[in-house]
Design a protein around this motif. Structure first.
Motif, PDB file in Angstrom:
ATOM      1  N   ASP A  97     -34.363 -11.383  42.381  1.00  0.00           N
ATOM      2  CA  ASP A  97     -35.828 -11.940  42.683  1.00  0.00           C
ATOM      3  C   ASP A  97     -36.035 -13.147  42.399  1.00  0.00           C
ATOM      4  OD1 ASP A  97     -36.462  -9.454  44.089  1.00  0.00           O
ATOM      5  OD2 ASP A  97     -37.399  -8.646  42.237  1.00  0.00           O
ATOM      6  N   LEU A  98     -35.673 -13.549  41.110  1.00  0.00           N
ATOM      7  CA  LEU A  98     -35.946 -14.971  40.521  1.00  0.00           C
ATOM      8  C   LEU A  98     -35.020 -16.044  41.208  1.00  0.00           C
ATOM      9  CD1 LEU A  98     -35.916 -13.925  36.700  1.00  0.00           C
ATOM     10  CD2 LEU A  98     -37.888 -14.240  38.109  1.00  0.00           C
ATOM     11  N   ASN A  99     -33.959 -15.730  41.472  1.00  0.00           N
ATOM     12  CA  ASN A  99     -33.065 -16.685  42.049  1.00  0.00           C
ATOM     13  C   ASN A  99     -31.824 -16.098  43.019  1.00  0.00           C
ATOM     14  OD1 ASN A  99     -31.338 -18.837  42.754  1.00  0.00           O
ATOM     15  ND2 ASN A  99     -31.449 -19.878  40.467  1.00  0.00           N
ATOM     16  N   PRO A 100     -31.973 -15.831  44.225  1.00  0.00           N
ATOM     17  CA  PRO A 100     -31.048 -15.144  44.924  1.00  0.00           C
ATOM     18  C   PRO A 100     -29.705 -15.832  45.071  1.00  0.00           C
ATOM     19  CG  PRO A 100     -33.279 -15.248  46.074  1.00  0.00           C
ATOM     20  CD  PRO A 100     -33.265 -16.080  45.079  1.00  0.00           C
ATOM     21  N   SER A 101     -29.640 -17.142  45.187  1.00  0.00           N
ATOM     22  CA  SER A 101     -28.313 -17.754  45.216  1.00  0.00           C
ATOM     23  C   SER A 101     -27.503 -17.502  44.185  1.00  0.00           C
ATOM     24  CB  SER A 101     -28.496 -19.149  45.619  1.00  0.00           C
ATOM     25  OG  SER A 101     -29.297 -19.932  44.642  1.00  0.00           O
ATOM     26  N   LYS A 102     -28.118 -17.691  43.092  1.00  0.00           N
ATOM     27  CA  LYS A 102     -27.376 -17.808  41.719  1.00  0.00           C
ATOM     28  C   LYS A 102     -26.835 -16.353  41.426  1.00  0.00           C
ATOM     29  CE  LYS A 102     -27.577 -19.730  37.138  1.00  0.00           C
ATOM     30  NZ  LYS A 102     -28.093 -20.659  36.025  1.00  0.00           N
ATOM     31  N   THR A 103     -27.640 -15.181  42.015  1.00  0.00           N
ATOM     32  CA  THR A 103     -27.099 -14.001  41.633  1.00  0.00           C
ATOM     33  C   THR A 103     -25.901 -13.452  42.389  1.00  0.00           C
ATOM     34  OG1 THR A 103     -29.625 -13.596  41.486  1.00  0.00           O
ATOM     35  CG2 THR A 103     -28.054 -11.556  41.511  1.00  0.00           C
ATOM     36  N   GLU A 104     -25.460 -14.221  43.433  1.00  0.00           N
ATOM     37  CA  GLU A 104     -24.288 -13.679  44.199  1.00  0.00           C
ATOM     38  C   GLU A 104     -23.035 -13.575  43.277  1.00  0.00           C
ATOM     39  OE1 GLU A 104     -23.890 -16.588  47.297  1.00  0.00           O
ATOM     40  OE2 GLU A 104     -25.531 -16.017  48.319  1.00  0.00           O
ATOM     41  N   ARG A 105     -22.845 -14.408  42.276  1.00  0.00           N
ATOM     42  CA  ARG A 105     -21.712 -14.222  41.330  1.00  0.00           C
ATOM     43  C   ARG A 105     -21.829 -12.825  40.580  1.00  0.00           C
ATOM     44  NH1 ARG A 105     -21.879 -19.744  38.163  1.00  0.00           N
ATOM     45  NH2 ARG A 105     -23.933 -19.567  38.695  1.00  0.00           N
ATOM     46  N   LEU A 106     -23.090 -12.522  40.311  1.00  0.00           N
ATOM     47  CA  LEU A 106     -23.245 -11.395  39.427  1.00  0.00           C
ATOM     48  C   LEU A 106     -22.857 -10.005  40.555  1.00  0.00           C
ATOM     49  CD1 LEU A 106     -26.642 -12.131  37.477  1.00  0.00           C
ATOM     50  CD2 LEU A 106     -24.124 -12.618  36.888  1.00  0.00           C
ATOM     51  N   GLU A 107     -23.419 -10.307  41.525  1.00  0.00           N
ATOM     52  CA  GLU A 107     -23.330  -9.213  42.480  1.00  0.00           C
ATOM     53  C   GLU A 107     -21.781  -9.008  42.893  1.00  0.00           C
ATOM     54  OE1 GLU A 107     -25.856 -10.358  45.520  1.00  0.00           O
ATOM     55  OE2 GLU A 107     -27.549  -9.057  44.847  1.00  0.00           O
ATOM     56  N   ARG A 108     -20.965  -9.963  43.016  1.00  0.00           N
ATOM     57  CA  ARG A 108     -19.632  -9.877  43.248  1.00  0.00           C
ATOM     58  C   ARG A 108     -18.866  -8.885  41.979  1.00  0.00           C
ATOM     59  NH1 ARG A 108     -20.128 -15.335  45.436  1.00  0.00           N
ATOM     60  NH2 ARG A 108     -19.289 -16.066  43.367  1.00  0.00           N
ATOM     61  N   GLU A 109     -19.267  -9.265  40.552  1.00  0.00           N
ATOM     62  CA  GLU A 109     -18.831  -8.725  39.593  1.00  0.00           C
ATOM     63  C   GLU A 109     -19.046  -7.231  39.488  1.00  0.00           C
ATOM     64  OE1 GLU A 109     -16.544  -9.590  37.235  1.00  0.00           O
ATOM     65  OE2 GLU A 109     -16.520 -11.725  37.258  1.00  0.00           O
ATOM     66  N   PHE A 110     -20.334  -6.989  39.974  1.00  0.00           N
ATOM     67  CA  PHE A 110     -20.734  -5.698  40.170  1.00  0.00           C
ATOM     68  C   PHE A 110     -20.054  -4.581  41.073  1.00  0.00           C
ATOM     69  CE2 PHE A 110     -23.381  -1.979  41.727  1.00  0.00           C
ATOM     70  CZ  PHE A 110     -23.823  -1.342  40.643  1.00  0.00           C
ATOM     71  N   ALA A 111     -19.611  -5.342  42.044  1.00  0.00           N
ATOM     72  CA  ALA A 111     -18.905  -4.773  43.204  1.00  0.00           C
ATOM     73  C   ALA A 111     -17.504  -4.430  42.707  1.00  0.00           C
ATOM     74  CB  ALA A 111     -18.651  -5.562  44.285  1.00  0.00           C
ATOM     75  N   ARG A 112     -17.093  -4.968  41.737  1.00  0.00           N
ATOM     76  CA  ARG A 112     -15.663  -4.816  41.043  1.00  0.00           C
ATOM     77  C   ARG A 112     -15.830  -3.358  40.198  1.00  0.00           C
ATOM     78  NH1 ARG A 112     -14.099  -9.187  37.718  1.00  0.00           N
ATOM     79  NH2 ARG A 112     -12.205  -8.054  37.463  1.00  0.00           N
ATOM     80  N   ILE A 113     -16.651  -3.274  39.663  1.00  0.00           N
ATOM     81  CA  ILE A 113     -16.825  -1.973  38.690  1.00  0.00           C
ATOM     82  C   ILE A 113     -16.388  -0.506  39.485  1.00  0.00           C
ATOM     83  CG2 ILE A 113     -18.242  -0.721  37.259  1.00  0.00           C
ATOM     84  CD1 ILE A 113     -20.025  -3.176  37.078  1.00  0.00           C
ATOM     85  N   ARG A 114     -15.576   0.253  38.820  1.00  0.00           N
ATOM     86  CA  ARG A 114     -15.132   1.488  39.424  1.00  0.00           C
ATOM     87  C   ARG A 114     -15.928   2.862  38.623  1.00  0.00           C
ATOM     88  NH1 ARG A 114     -10.482  -1.483  38.469  1.00  0.00           N
ATOM     89  NH2 ARG A 114     -10.418  -0.654  36.393  1.00  0.00           N
ATOM     90  N   TRP A 115     -16.927   3.084  39.371  1.00  0.00           N
ATOM     91  CA  TRP A 115     -17.831   4.126  38.663  1.00  0.00           C
ATOM     92  C   TRP A 115     -17.173   5.501  38.694  1.00  0.00           C
ATOM     93  CZ3 TRP A 115     -21.740   2.280  36.121  1.00  0.00           C
ATOM     94  CH2 TRP A 115     -22.233   0.946  36.470  1.00  0.00           C
TER      95      TRP A 115
END
Length: 464
Positions: free
Chosen positions: A446-464
């Motif tokens: 919500d604060l900065n969509p473009s800068k959050t893309e890197r964080l979302e890529r890291e989240f996608a790597r997590i094995r739940w």
């Protein structure tokens, strides 16, 4: 021998006259004079003058405000002079007919759409109109009239009564190193249930100033921060003991300005404010400046908005509208923007504002103190564009964003979750750590969509 009538006090005379006027068949000089004469059983010379003074304040009968009308009459120069003359002559004014106070079911009150013309303000349109009588208010809260009286506690019985199950709040002192302790006033389940109903059905429907962003539907810390992006200077101030300094009188006055009938405004104020018992105030833990501790004790002893009640944020916004209006006007004169999120005041503007920041802050402080609040001088900040400008914890230099430290910390947590497993990073024991991380990612997006893309890529790597 005739029995002597007891001498009525000035307040009793004013109350009798007010009730007589509200019982008049019409609000004309002739009709008003006739009912006033009936109170004394004769015509006094001061009564026509009193009628003119009352009509100068009320163009129509204030059926929803008998106490207010009595106060106006009590302050009337005509009545004051008459009482003084009667006392000097040894013949006090005698009431021969005392009108009966209209009950909560007064049909005239329930039919009134507005408060007196001098106090009325446009009320918001709602699907279900707010309660206009005490019986309607009791029905809304699903309590009996007696239970409503007990919950509203307009006589302050809870403060004087010994500790026990009939009290409406429990208290928790929170120590703060180097600062004045904070008192949490936690309502009981029954009181909290009533307050939640009032919050959603009454208080949330009242109009607020546009500068208020905290606890307002459709507004948030983010909507406030966005108004300050890309500014040359950001000035942040903080109010001291925000809720505690909103008194019952201010809450009552704000409700009356919205056209709330007098009896309902009194009951609502009682339901939403609290007086802290002396035994609780006496148990204040150490900490803070002696003057600040004394001020806090005084504020807690008076009826105020309790920190812990669900209604307090909405009513604080309502009661502080005058502060918002004055500060918004002051900011506009300096070519600045003003927002408030709860007790956080933020101003932003051009370079010229930064050059005279000290004078500007002194002006803000004068306005705040004039309205009964205090500025925490230790938390006042002036941030030029060359520094990290923050509004309610959000960076606003060029666009809204997470502070660098928070961004890097979240990035490290996500990376470690992907490399070592999410269990290794759940240090606070969240029951649903995945949902917790998704919430933090959503806020960053919500604060900065473009800068959050890197964080979302890291989240996608997590094995739940």
């Amino acid at each position: 021998m005739l029995a002597r009538r007891p001498t009525a006090s000035a307040g009793q005379v004013a109350t009798a006259l007010a009730l007589a006027l509200l019982a008049a068949a019409d609000w004309t000089p002739e009709g008003m004079l006739a009912v006033l004469q009936s109170v004394f059983g004769r015509r006094h010379r001061f009564l026509p003058v009193l009628v003119r003074e009352v009509r100068a304040v009320y163009r129509t009968a204030p059926q929803d405000a008998p106490r207010e009308l009595a106060a106006v009459i009590r302050q009337s120069a005509a009545l004051t002079d008459a009482l003084d003359r009667a006392r000097a002559a040894g013949r006090p004014l005698a009431i021969v007919h005392h009108p009966v106070s209209p009950g909560s079911e007064d049909h005239r009150e329930s039919a009134l759409p507005h408060a007196p013309a001098a106090l009325s303000a446009p009320a918001p349109s709602t699907a279900a109109p707010p309660p206009r009588t005490l019986t309607e208010l009791a029905a809304l809260l699903d309590v009996t009239p007696g239970e409503l009286d007990w919950l509203a506690d307009t006589g302050g019985w809870n403060r004087r009564a010994p500790a026990g199950p009939l009290h409406h709040y429990r208290y928790e002192w929170r120590s703060r190193p180097g600062r004045v302790p904070r008192l949490l006033e936690v309502p009981t389940e029954r009181m909290r249930a009533a307050q939640r109903i009032l919050l959603h059905e009454v208080f949330a429907l009242l109009p607020l100033h546009g500068a208020a962003h905290g606890f307002v539907p459709g507004r948030s810390a983010l909507t406030a921060a966005r108004l300050h992006t890309g500014r040359d200077v950001v000035i942040a101030l903080d109010l001291v003991t925000f809720f505690t300094r909103v008194t019952a009188g201010r809450v009552y006055g704000a409700l009356r300005q919205e056209g709330t009938p007098e009896r309902i405004a009194l009951a609502l104020t009682g339901l939403a404010t609290n007086r802290v018992p002396a035994r609780v105030i006496g148990a204040m833990p150490p900490g803070g400046d002696p003057d600040e501790r004394f001020a806090l004790r005084q504020a807690l002893a008076a009826a105020h908005l309790p920190q812990g009640a669900p209604t307090s944020p909405a009513l604080a916004n309502l009661a502080i509208r005058r502060v918002d209006s004055r500060l918004a006007g002051y900011a506009e004169a300096a070519d600045a923007v003003y927002t408030r999120y709860a007790d956080d005041l933020t101003f932003s503007g051009p370079v010229a504002l930064g050059r005279r920041a000290d004078a500007f802050i002194r002006g803000v402080t004068r306005i705040v103190e004039d309205e009964g609040h205090l500025v925490n001088r230790q938390k006042t900040r002036v941030r030029p564009a060359a520094t990290s400008q923050r509004v309610t914890g959000i960076v606003v230099n060029e666009h809204t964003a997470l502070p660098r430290v928070e961004f890097d910390r979240l990035k490290a947590i996500l990376h470690n979750c992907a490399e070592r497993g999410p269990e290794s990073q759940n240090h606070d024991g969240h029951s649903d750590f995945r949902a917790h991380l998704l919430g933090r990612l959503s806020w960053a997006r919500d604060l900065n969509p473009s800068k959050t893309e890197r964080l979302e890529r890291e989240f996608a790597r997590i094995r739940w």
